[in-house]
Design an enzyme around this catalytic site. Structure first.
Site, PDB file in Angstrom:
ATOM      1  N   ASP A 259      -4.281   8.572   9.875  1.00  0.00           N
ATOM      2  CA  ASP A 259      -2.904   8.105   9.628  1.00  0.00           C
ATOM      3  C   ASP A 259      -2.693   6.700   9.865  1.00  0.00           C
ATOM      4  OD1 ASP A 259      -0.237   9.037   8.670  1.00  0.00           O
ATOM      5  OD2 ASP A 259       0.483   8.183  10.496  1.00  0.00           O
TER       6      ASP A 259
ATOM      7  N   LYS B  43      -1.759   3.383   7.206  1.00  0.00           N
ATOM      8  CA  LYS B  43      -0.811   2.158   7.418  1.00  0.00           C
ATOM      9  C   LYS B  43      -1.559   0.898   7.226  1.00  0.00           C
ATOM     10  CE  LYS B  43       2.047   5.338   9.961  1.00  0.00           C
ATOM     11  NZ  LYS B  43       2.705   5.666  11.359  1.00  0.00           N
TER      12      LYS B  43
END
Length: 829
Positions: free
Chosen positions: A687, A691
């Site tokens: 994750d 980003k």
């Protein structure tokens, strides 16, 4: 306000819907009985549907269809029922005896029509006029017996007062003759109420005629002029003159006041106001006209007068449908006198009405709008008129486009007001409506544009919203009512009323879709009970049907908010954006997925003229992406971006002190809700990498997942298995983390899990040793922090820091993006 003059006449006209049945008659009486003292002229239409029914009798008689007898019986029964509810037994019998005399006369006339199979205009007028005679006689008897309003109640047969002469422009009132007749009927010293038949009159031979469609409104205006009334009130079944057709623009509002000219312009372009001809007698004497609702008399209604006091620069937006446009184009037209004369003369000779004209100053082309039904005939007529010029090449083309509509924006206040036209065309452009032709008169009272017929409703809604005649309406759909989605709906519920009241922004939540069910609404889903309604919804989740429901022509703008983390939903963005649907999301899967799809989103956004906002994909509610974008767009050169982009990993390394085992801290964080249900989703760094890729692509880097060097905190062998197996197995590796911590501490450093991007495309994610004075070493437990090093911010990099996780702050970031889209669409926030 000064007290009304008790000697002045006020005329009230009630339409057919206002006298449809006994209850309606009582309602009209109540209205009249609560009016201030003074002389009243009350003009009534026939009961709703009666005039059409009478004309239907004539048509059946002409066709030798004897069913007209049964329909005449039905008309009698209807009036008998109304009389039975309003009058005493004796009064009812007397009234119905008069009705039966009229019926006998009608039967005789229709028998003749049946024999001759033809009815003259005078016969039709005679038959059609009985409806007003019946309604006014009935109302006079009813009103008189109530004895609430002082003075005499007298019935006036308009055939004995109004004399008209029919001509090309319709019935022309013979004013001097009519005024003398009415004065003779009333007499001197009359005080009370006149009940007057609408719609009917007499010609100069004394033969009964009618005033045509809208004739009762015309009667109201005629008697207002003949009586030198101080006011005319037209009572109907709407609250006044509306800013747009409410069937197509649900947020249409009542216009408080408008001028005679504004009312005429709106009526010409299809608005259901009051026909210009019916206003003429009142306009001639400067008599104010009120448009009011019989069924809501407490509402003030709309005032039509010479000099209205209204702050609205635009009074109404209306349209004419089924329009065709004739376009004549050719170099041979330039500087040649008489071209327009020949074009319009040819159309006039064929009786084809020209609705709108547009011509460029170059004189290379001229176009005009005509009724769509005349398109084929107009094409032949114009081609014949310019046959020689076409053969000689002076005119290159004569084109007739069909299935168009004219949108008209009307208001006296537009004159001399800068930016009005800009608002019109900006609203149309934002709604994706193409303009074919434009026309504006020198008075600046009217801006007319020709658009595709299929876009007419969308155009009406968009322009209407642009001028604040209704709230700026956005059709909103939410996918993923999970933690973030629920928090967003709570925030919308708390702020919707304020946004609507202060900024005229109407955020209509018209759809919510979960993984299994969806909830749809035509207007808006009540936010206080959405969860119960969604759970009870029988409609299965279907993304295609969901979008079809949201993206409708009568609502100019659609926003879909995706609060899932679902890659299959993210894959739908390109189709939505290219269709003109705006997308707001915290879902990272689209912008961190394959680079080719990310690039396709940019193209789809350009094609659809749509907005795609995703601030909450990095840093939740923090302005991480917007700051990066602002730096680039203002010309700054970004050398690096680094940061802690995970609240979970920030917490773990802020708390870890080498004393409590790292595995225990992970368990504690999970228990407190700081991690995903499976902590491996955080510890893998995947994750975090997404980003970094999103930020890298915002910097202009062509990054893919494989390009990021990532350190996973999941020990080998624990990637699979149950969550409990992972948490129990993690303790075996506490020693390795302890060694890293001690080594860093010995060098005066701290451990932080962070990411770093450089302008050359290098991207690294993992555990790093930082000085204790470093900005990342001194953040709150779950904070996200981003540091931008640029040409401008080189010695002292720019830092954005704050809560970067949690449903409330993430939802706030999504909400901010939603409002940003609304601002792009013209809402003034």
């Amino acid at each position: 306000m000064p007290a009304p003059d008790p000697t002045a006449w006020v005329v009230h006209k009630f339409g057919g819907s206002s006298v449809a049945d006994a209850d309606c008659f009582k309602r009209v009486a109540n209205i009249l009985e609560t009016l201030p003292p003074g002389q009243l002229g009350v003009v009534l239409s026939a009961c709703r549907g009666v005039t059409d029914g009478l004309l239907g009798l004539v048509a059946r008689a002409e066709a030798q269809d004897d069913s007209w007898r049964g329909e005449l019986d039905a008309l009698r029964a209807r009036h008998d029922t109304i009389a039975g509810n309003l009058l005493s037994t004796d009064a009812r019998q007397l009234y119905m005896a008069g009705f039966d005399r009229d019926r006998h006369d009608i039967e005789g006339i229709l028998h003749t029509v049946k024999l001759t199979r033809s009815a003259s205009t005078s016969v039709r007028d005679l038959i059609a006029g009985y409806g007003e005679i019946w309604s006014t006689k009935l109302f006079r008897e009813f009103f008189m017996t109530r004895r609430i309003r002082p003075g005499e109640v007298r019935w006036i047969d308009a055939r004995q007062a109004v004399v008209v002469q029919w001509g090309p422009l319709g019935p022309a009132v013979q004013w001097e003759q009519s005024r003398a007749k009415l004065n003779a009927l009333i007499g001197s010293g009359f005080k009370g109420t006149l009940i007057i038949t609408g719609f009917i009159a007499s010609d100069q031979r004394g033969v009964q005629t009618t005033l045509g469609r809208n004739g009762s409104d015309f009667s109201g205006s005629i008697f207002g002029s003949l009586l030198d009334a101080s006011e005319i009130h037209i009572w109907t079944d709407v609250d006044g003159v509306l800013s747009a057709d409410p069937r197509r623009v649900p947020d249409a509002k009542v216009i408080d006041a408008l001028s005679y000219n504004e009312a005429m312009e709106l009526a010409y372009f299809g608005a259901k106001v009051i026909h210009p001809q019916t206003m003429a007698p009142a306009v001639g004497r400067g008599i104010p006209i009120w448009i009011r609702n019989t069924f809501a008399p407490q509402i003030q209604g709309s005032l039509i007068c010479a000099k209205p006091n209204s702050k609205l620069p635009v009074k109404g937006i209306t349209s004419i449908e089924n329009i065709a446009m004739v376009n004549v184009e050719g170099a041979g037209m330039i500087g040649v006198p008489g071209t327009a004369h020949r074009l319009f003369g040819a159309l006039r000779e064929e009786g084809i009405s020209v609705i709108l004209i547009s011509q460029g100053s170059s004189e290379h082309s001229i176009c005009c709008a005509i009724p769509g039904i005349e398109a084929e005939r107009a094409a032949r007529v114009v081609a014949a008129a310019f046959d020689r010029e076409i053969k000689e090449g002076q005119i290159q083309s004569i084109q007739v486009d069909t299935q168009l509509a004219i949108l008209a924006v009307v208001g006296d206040g537009m004159a001399g007001l800068p930016g009005v036209s800009g608002k019109v065309f900006n609203a149309l452009g934002s709604a994706g409506v193409n303009v074919h032709a434009i026309a504006q008169g020198a008075s600046e009272r009217n801006i007319s544009v020709v658009v595709d017929g299929k876009d007419a409703t969308r155009a009406l809604r968009a322009v209407h919203s642009g001028f604040y005649l209704s709230p700026h309406t956005i059709s909103v759909g939410l996918i993923g009512p999970g933690a973030v989605g629920r928090a967003l709906l709570e925030q919308l519920g708390a702020e919707s009323a304020r946004l609507r009241d202060e900024f005229k922004l109407d955020l209509r939540l018209r759809g919510i879709m979960g993984s299994k069910k969806m909830l749809l609404a035509e207007q808006t889903i009540p936010l206080e009970g959405w969860k119960v309604a969604l759970d009870a919804s029988p409609t299965a989740a279907d993304a295609a049907k969901f979008v079809e429901h949201l993206h409708v022509d009568h609502l100019p703008h659609t926003v879909i908010i995706d609060c899932t983390a679902d890659e299959s939903v993210a894959r739908l963005y390109a189709g939505w954006l290219s269709a003109g649907i705006h997308v707001v999301t915290p879902n990272k899967k689209a912008n961190s997925g394959p680079l080719s799809y990310y690039e396709s989103l940019k193209e789809a956004r350009r094609v659809g003229g749509s907005s795609y906002l995703y601030e909450a994909t990095v840093g939740a509610g923090l302005p991480v992406i917007q700051t990066l974008r602002d730096l680039r767009e203002t010309g700054d050169k970004i050398t690096s971006v680094e940061g802690i982009f995970s609240g979970t990993l920030a917490y773990l390394f802020n708390v870890y002190d080498g004393k409590t085992p790292f595995s225990e801290i992970v368990k504690d964080a999970k228990a407190k809700g700081y991690t995903e249900p499976d902590p491996r989703d955080d510890l893998s760094g995947t994750d975090f990498v997404r980003k970094v890729i999103i930020l890298g692509r915002e910097m202009g880097l062509k990054l893919e997942m494989k390009d990021v060097q990532v350190e996973s905190l999941i020990p080998a062998g624990l990637e699979k298995g149950t969550i409990d197996d992972f948490l129990n197995g993690l303790s075996k590796y506490d020693g390795e983390m302890k060694k890293r911590f001690d080594a860093a501490a010995a060098r005066g450093k701290v451990l932080r899990y962070m990411g770093r991007l450089t302008a050359d495309g290098k991207a690294v994610v993992g555990v790093a040793e930082l000085d204790k004075s470093h900005a990342f070493a001194n953040i709150a437990l779950t904070d996200n922090v981003v540091r931008y090093a640029t040409a401008r911010y080189n010695s002292n990099p720019l830092i954005v820091q704050g809560p970067g996780a949690g449903p409330a702050v993430t939802a706030a970031g999504v909400f901010a993006d939603l409002l940003r889209v609304c601002s792009y669409l013209g809402a003034h926030l």
